[in-house]
Motif scaffolding. Structure first.
Motif, PDB file in Angstrom:
ATOM      1  N   ARG A 192       8.002  -4.126   1.136  1.00  0.00           N
ATOM      2  CA  ARG A 192       8.161  -3.464  -0.158  1.00  0.00           C
ATOM      3  C   ARG A 192       9.158  -4.128  -1.115  1.00  0.00           C
ATOM      4  N   TRP A 194       7.880   3.413   4.528  1.00  0.00           N
ATOM      5  CA  TRP A 194       9.060   2.701   4.023  1.00  0.00           C
ATOM      6  C   TRP A 194      10.319   3.531   4.285  1.00  0.00           C
ATOM      7  N   GLU A 195      10.248   4.830   4.005  1.00  0.00           N
ATOM      8  CA  GLU A 195      11.415   5.699   4.217  1.00  0.00           C
ATOM      9  C   GLU A 195      11.754   5.804   5.707  1.00  0.00           C
ATOM     10  N   THR A 226       5.139   4.801   0.916  1.00  0.00           N
ATOM     11  CA  THR A 226       6.483   5.362   0.826  1.00  0.00           C
ATOM     12  C   THR A 226       6.938   6.064   2.110  1.00  0.00           C
ATOM     13  N   ASP A 237      -0.207   4.522  -0.680  1.00  0.00           N
ATOM     14  CA  ASP A 237       1.209   4.801  -0.904  1.00  0.00           C
ATOM     15  C   ASP A 237       1.910   4.690   0.449  1.00  0.00           C
TER      16      ASP A 237
END
Length: 121
Positions: free
Chosen positions: A56, A96-97, A93, A91
């Motif tokens: 990312r 990634w988190e 996210t 997505d």
């Protein structure tokens, strides 16, 4: 010719310990989103999507060729009938988190904990 002049021999022997394979992938179970909906992935699919998600904040995602090749790798593991059809609606996210949280956990580990994990690999 001038070859060899002033050059000293750096080594006489090469020792090779064989091929090192990465440890088997351990699924994390974090779902990515596609068109704002959570998506189920097999461990193999999750591994490929996670590898991409972890890129990312790198320059790679600005390189058209890298993104195209990554999408081709994703399509190969997803198969024709998977709900994911375009990269634009993906997505990453949540993954990634999860990745950032794992990095933080590692930072907080003691040297002994890190050594134990390394020895287990």
């Amino acid at each position: 010719g001038a070859e060899g002049k002033g050059k000293k021999q750096m080594w006489t022997k090469l020792q090779h310990w064989g091929v090192l394979f990465p440890p088997e992938y351990k699924p994390h179970g974090v779902k990515m989103l596609y068109d704002n909906k959570a998506v189920d992935l097999t461990p193999e699919q999750e591994e490929v999507m996670t590898a991409y998600a972890m890129m990312r904040e790198t320059e790679y995602l600005k390189k058209q060729t890298f993104v195209k090749n990554a999408w081709n790798a994703m399509k190969a593991v997803l198969g024709k009938n998977h709900v994911i059809k375009t990269l634009e609606k993906c997505d990453f996210t949540p993954i990634w988190e999860w990745h950032l949280a794992e990095k933080e956990k590692k930072k907080l580990m003691t040297k002994e904990e890190k050594k134990k994990i390394k020895e287990e690999k």
